[in-house]
Design a protein around this motif. Structure first.
Motif, short mmCIF file in Angstrom:
data_model
loop_
_atom_site.label_atom_id
_atom_site.label_comp_id
_atom_site.label_asym_id
_atom_site.label_seq_id
_atom_site.Cartn_x
_atom_site.Cartn_y
_atom_site.Cartn_z
N LYS A 264 0.82 -1.20 0.00
CA LYS A 264 0.00 0.00 0.00
C LYS A 264 0.86 1.26 0.00
CE LYS A 264 -3.77 2.30 2.47
NZ LYS A 264 -4.58 2.34 3.71
N ASN A 265 1.94 1.23 0.78
CA ASN A 265 2.83 2.39 0.81
C ASN A 265 3.46 2.64 -0.56
OD1 ASN A 265 2.42 3.05 3.50
ND2 ASN A 265 4.13 1.82 4.23
N GLY A 266 3.94 1.59 -1.18
CA GLY A 266 4.61 1.74 -2.46
C GLY A 266 3.70 2.18 -3.59
N LEU A 267 2.51 1.61 -3.62
CA LEU A 267 1.59 1.89 -4.73
C LEU A 267 0.77 3.17 -4.52
CD1 LEU A 267 0.26 -1.70 -5.49
CD2 LEU A 267 2.12 -0.48 -6.62
N TRP A 268 0.53 3.54 -3.24
CA TRP A 268 -0.38 4.66 -3.01
C TRP A 268 0.11 5.66 -1.96
CZ3 TRP A 268 -4.40 6.50 -5.67
CH2 TRP A 268 -5.23 7.44 -5.04
N ASP A 269 0.18 5.24 -0.70
CA ASP A 269 0.43 6.18 0.40
C ASP A 269 1.76 6.92 0.26
OD1 ASP A 269 -1.97 5.49 1.47
OD2 ASP A 269 -1.17 4.16 3.01
N GLN A 270 2.82 6.21 -0.14
CA GLN A 270 4.14 6.83 -0.29
C GLN A 270 4.64 6.72 -1.73
OE1 GLN A 270 7.03 5.57 2.66
NE2 GLN A 270 5.49 5.43 4.27
N GLN B 108 5.41 11.45 -2.71
CA GLN B 108 6.68 12.08 -2.32
C GLN B 108 7.17 13.12 -3.33
OE1 GLN B 108 9.60 9.28 -0.49
NE2 GLN B 108 8.24 7.67 -1.24
N VAL B 109 6.61 13.09 -4.53
CA VAL B 109 7.00 14.02 -5.62
C VAL B 109 8.52 13.99 -5.81
CG1 VAL B 109 6.54 16.28 -6.62
CG2 VAL B 109 5.09 15.47 -4.78
N LEU B 110 9.06 12.79 -5.97
CA LEU B 110 10.47 12.58 -6.26
C LEU B 110 10.62 12.03 -7.69
CD1 LEU B 110 11.63 10.93 -2.91
CD2 LEU B 110 11.89 13.32 -3.59
N GLY B 111 11.84 12.00 -8.16
CA GLY B 111 12.10 11.48 -9.50
C GLY B 111 11.47 12.33 -10.59
N MET B 112 11.44 13.64 -10.38
CA MET B 112 10.77 14.52 -11.33
C MET B 112 11.49 14.62 -12.68
SD MET B 112 7.90 15.66 -10.19
CE MET B 112 7.73 13.95 -9.65
N CYS B 113 12.79 14.39 -12.68
CA CYS B 113 13.55 14.50 -13.94
C CYS B 113 13.05 13.48 -14.96
CB CYS B 113 15.04 14.35 -13.66
SG CYS B 113 16.09 14.59 -15.11
N PHE C 260 10.65 -6.58 -1.03
CA PHE C 260 9.26 -6.21 -1.33
C PHE C 260 9.08 -4.70 -1.36
CE2 PHE C 260 8.14 -10.62 -0.15
CZ PHE C 260 7.27 -10.91 -1.21
N ASP C 261 9.76 -4.00 -0.46
CA ASP C 261 9.69 -2.54 -0.47
C ASP C 261 10.20 -1.98 -1.78
OD1 ASP C 261 9.46 0.13 1.13
OD2 ASP C 261 11.51 0.16 0.34
N GLY C 262 11.36 -2.47 -2.24
CA GLY C 262 11.89 -2.03 -3.52
C GLY C 262 10.97 -2.36 -4.68
N LEU C 263 10.38 -3.55 -4.63
CA LEU C 263 9.48 -3.98 -5.70
C LEU C 263 8.27 -3.08 -5.81
CD1 LEU C 263 8.55 -6.02 -7.85
CD2 LEU C 263 7.56 -7.38 -5.98
N PHE C 264 7.59 -2.85 -4.68
CA PHE C 264 6.34 -2.09 -4.74
C PHE C 264 6.59 -0.59 -4.91
CE2 PHE C 264 4.73 -6.00 -2.69
CZ PHE C 264 3.78 -6.32 -3.66
#
Length: 232
Positions: free
Chosen positions: A8-14, A20-25, A128-132
């Motif tokens: 849930k964190n990986g796909l939605w909450d975070q 997080q609005v990261l990886g904008m480049c 799993f954290d890296g995957l999601f």
């Protein structure tokens, strides 16, 4: 933290892009089509899974004073491997993504997950954290790319078979035949526009869900304490 919470964190909450609005480049630069977004997202996912697992496995052997340089070297090594693999087996996609593959090294999300999660968790949970996290990033890039591609060219996953291989030919669709296209949608400003609209939709959904939960909690009656005596 269990697998469901990690997912849930990986796909939605975070989500790397929408929360997080990261990886904008790469989000702004390579999402001119759904195919480009999918390819970039999967490459980043491979780096996230690999770096999380390696860093989790060595976290007890690395001095805190040098952990960041060590993490960066490991991430750079994995990015180099991914870069070489794409160049060897998906050369057309490699040419399209170009420099942005190498820039995965400086993607804040990759180092951020290594520092905030992998360095404090077990190998399985870190994998799993890296995957999601990677899949959430992939879904975000692909969604933005599909919207820009649909409005800009009237297609979905155009050149998927060329960039990703013949097995992905089934993804190619021409949604609007004889469509003149909207040039602005494949230019950088459209990336900010589409991202802003999607952030607004996500925020609206979250506020609406929170309001419903608050109303539901307020409406539910509070049970009498056990053993309480009612007034007559």
């Amino acid at each position: 933290m269990n697998i469901r919470e990690i997912m849930k964190n990986g796909l939605w909450d975070q989500n790397i892009v929408f929360a997080q609005v990261l990886g904008m480049c790469p989000t702004m630069a390579v999402t001119t089509s759904g195919t480009n977004g999918l390819g970039m997202g999967l490459a980043t996912t491979a780096v996230l899974v690999g770096s999380n697992m390696i860093i989790s496995s060595i976290r007890n052997f690395v001095s805190p004073q040098v952990r960041i340089p060590v993490y960066i070297v490991l991430i750079a090594t994995l990015v180099t491997i991914v870069d070489m693999v794409l160049n060897a087996w998906m050369h057309d996609l490699y040419r399209v993504l170009g420099l942005f593959i190498a820039l995965i090294v400086v993607n804040c999300a990759v180092l951020g997950r290594a520092e905030s999660f992998a360095s404090k968790s077990g190998i399985v949970a870190s994998a799993f954290d890296g995957l999601f996290m990677g899949l959430g990033f992939t879904l975000a890039l692909t969604a933005i790319g599909l919207i820009r591609e649909l409005i800009g060219m009237g297609t979905l996953f155009s050149q998927a078979s060329l960039l990703l291989g013949p097995k992905f030919a089934f993804l190619e669709m021409t949604v609007i035949p004889n469509y003149g296209g909207v040039l602005m949608m494949i230019l950088p400003p459209a990336g900010f526009l589409v991202l802003g609209l999607m952030l607004a939709v996500k925020r609206f959904y979250e506020l609406r869900a929170a309001a419903k939960e608050t109303a539901k909690t307020t409406a539910s009656p509070t049970p009498l304490a056990e053993g309480a005596i009612g007034c007559h």
